[in-house]
Design a protein around this motif. Structure first.
Motif, mmCIF file in Angstrom:
data_model
loop_
_atom_site.group_PDB
_atom_site.id
_atom_site.type_symbol
_atom_site.label_atom_id
_atom_site.label_comp_id
_atom_site.label_asym_id
_atom_site.label_seq_id
_atom_site.Cartn_x
_atom_site.Cartn_y
_atom_site.Cartn_z
ATOM 1 N N GLU A 126 0.426 14.737 -7.291
ATOM 2 C CA GLU A 126 -0.164 13.406 -7.285
ATOM 3 C C GLU A 126 -0.110 12.778 -8.670
ATOM 4 O OE1 GLU A 126 -3.514 14.046 -3.785
ATOM 5 O OE2 GLU A 126 -4.119 14.222 -5.893
ATOM 6 N N PRO A 144 -6.474 2.448 0.712
ATOM 7 C CA PRO A 144 -5.685 2.603 -0.520
ATOM 8 C C PRO A 144 -5.575 4.062 -0.963
ATOM 9 C CG PRO A 144 -7.906 1.868 -1.058
ATOM 10 C CD PRO A 144 -7.833 1.904 0.445
ATOM 11 N N VAL A 145 -4.359 4.582 -1.030
ATOM 12 C CA VAL A 145 -4.126 5.946 -1.509
ATOM 13 C C VAL A 145 -3.170 5.897 -2.702
ATOM 14 C CG1 VAL A 145 -4.525 6.968 0.757
ATOM 15 C CG2 VAL A 145 -2.207 6.367 0.085
ATOM 16 N N LYS A 157 -3.044 11.574 3.702
ATOM 17 C CA LYS A 157 -2.583 10.331 3.082
ATOM 18 C C LYS A 157 -1.781 9.484 4.066
ATOM 19 C CE LYS A 157 -2.468 12.192 -1.639
ATOM 20 N NZ LYS A 157 -3.427 11.277 -2.272
ATOM 21 N N VAL A 158 -1.012 10.136 4.918
ATOM 22 C CA VAL A 158 -0.247 9.400 5.935
ATOM 23 C C VAL A 158 -1.192 8.649 6.861
ATOM 24 C CG1 VAL A 158 1.280 9.663 7.932
ATOM 25 C CG2 VAL A 158 1.743 10.963 5.835
ATOM 26 N N ARG A 200 -3.017 5.763 4.872
ATOM 27 C CA ARG A 200 -2.112 4.653 4.580
ATOM 28 C C ARG A 200 -1.866 3.831 5.846
ATOM 29 N NH1 ARG A 200 2.699 6.259 0.866
ATOM 30 N NH2 ARG A 200 1.068 5.949 -0.702
ATOM 31 N N THR A 260 -9.365 3.708 -5.145
ATOM 32 C CA THR A 260 -8.295 4.545 -4.598
ATOM 33 C C THR A 260 -8.938 5.707 -3.865
ATOM 34 O OG1 THR A 260 -6.844 3.989 -6.453
ATOM 35 C CG2 THR A 260 -6.242 5.905 -5.120
#
Length: 376
Positions: free
Chosen positions: A234, A165-166, A156-157, A160, A330
């Motif tokens: 999440e 889009p996360v 995710k890092v 992003r 997403t």
């Protein structure tokens, strides 16, 4: 003639199909190997099935897919006494087999490894690092992409930072949890309910729980920690689950994107796409092409290629998305070694895109043979 075999142009490339492993996804890996062993083109490749036991021993396996199939009544497991040794010599890439009580003997020269391992100690860069040390070609992503994409937090890092889009999440590390579990759980309420509690470095929905309120949260974290001390929580994303298969381009060509597939799970017994729905009871349906506007499908393909490149992936990947009711996309995750049975989504979307299961296996092996060893 294969350009990577100049010493013996008359022989077929030798493919070591490696499966099993030390992770909780051992049985899924065996099931994947069963399908690949059955479908691989024997006219083009010689095959060596190599299993890794749950304790980490490498053993030579029979070239028989039947004992490796995963069913509701049978959980396959790698077992055997014919231990395999991989030589670290970059010039030979040999497999040595050691019978109990005997000295090692050469089994075969290996041209490419097809690692069908899922989860830690196989899909996460560890096996890839070993193969890099011996200059052995292999199917799939390299060390960095495999490691980072296996870790849902680091993934995710990266995404992003790449402007992809996360969804929102809370990270719980092992030290934080042992120091103060209550403090770890405080930020979770801001995500809203339900949430999904996951081992950060696992797949196949192993260790995942859907949590509808704070009373269930601590137990869900403890359950996830049985598989990984690093846990990700999440926030739920409302939307359809759609997926895109990515295949590396030949030479300097860009990656190729498949048609978009969609997962639907029969309501009733499953509240999300869990392990049983994926592999055991047939309650999940895969549809390709998904019923999407043409511009949305094209956008998912473009963004999936962008995610593949941002992660530094090679060979193959499956990119998973949520498509919201308002058209919002997403990015859920990338899987660098997706499920690979004919009924799995990755082969399914490529079959719908014109590449059969056997042809897909051949393409992946030839991509690996084409790729140079070392830094790329």
């Amino acid at each position: 003639m294969n350009a990577n075999l100049p010493d013996r142009p008359d022989r077929k490339p030798v493919v070591a199909v490696v499966f099993g492993g030390r992770s909780a996804e051992h049985a899924v890996s065996c099931a994947t190997a069963a399908s690949v062993l059955e479908a691989i083109d024997r006219d083009r490749f010689d095959v060596l099935p190599v299993g890794i036991t749950p304790t980490g021993r490498w053993v030579l396996m029979a070239d028989d897919p039947e004992p490796l199939r995963l069913t509701a009544a049978r959980t396959p497991q790698v077992e055997g006494e014919r231990e395999v040794i991989i030589t670290p010599d970059p010039d030979h890439h040999e497999l040595m087999v050691r019978e109990p009580g005997d000295a090692p003997r050469e089994l075969s020269q290996v041209d490419v490894v097809f690692p069908l391992l899922h989860g830690p100690f196989g899909e996460d860069g560890t096996l890839q690092g070993m193969l890099e040390l011996s200059d052995t070609r292999y199917v799939g992503s390299g060390v960095a992409a495999s490691a980072v994409m296996m870790d849902k937090h680091l993934m995710k890092v990266v995404f992003r930072a790449a402007g992809l889009p996360v969804g929102p999440y809370v990270l719980i590390t092992d030290k934080e949890w042992r120091r103060d579990p209550s403090a770890c759980l405080e930020p979770v309420a801001a995500l809203g309910w339900p949430v999904f509690v996951k081992p950060a470095r696992a797949g196949s929905s192993v260790g995942v729980s859907r949590v509808t309120g704070p009373d269930e949260l601590r137990d869900a974290v403890e359950y996830a920690r049985q598989f990984d001390p690093k846990v990700l929580i999440e926030g739920a994303v409302v939307g359809r689950e759609v997926e895109c298969g990515i295949l590396e381009g030949r030479g300097s060509n860009p990656p190729r994107a498949s048609k978009i597939g969609e997962i639907t799970v029969a309501t009733g017994e499953h509240t999300f796409y869990d392990f049983e729905a994926k592999y055991l009871d047939g309650s999940a349906a895969l549809t390709c092409p998904a019923d999407l506007p043409d511009e949305t499908a094209a956008q998912i393909q473009d963004l999936s290629v962008k995610a593949f490149d941002a992660a530094g992936c090679e060979g193959l990947a499956r990119v998973d998305w949520f498509y919201g009711p308002d058209g919002t996309l997403t990015l859920n995750e990338i899987n660098t070694m997706p499920g690979f049975t004919p009924a799995s989504m990755y082969p399914h979307v490529w079959a719908a895109s014109g590449l059969s299961y056997a042809e897909l296996i051949t393409e992946l092996i030839e991509l690996a043979l084409e790729r140079r060893v070392g830094l790329r």
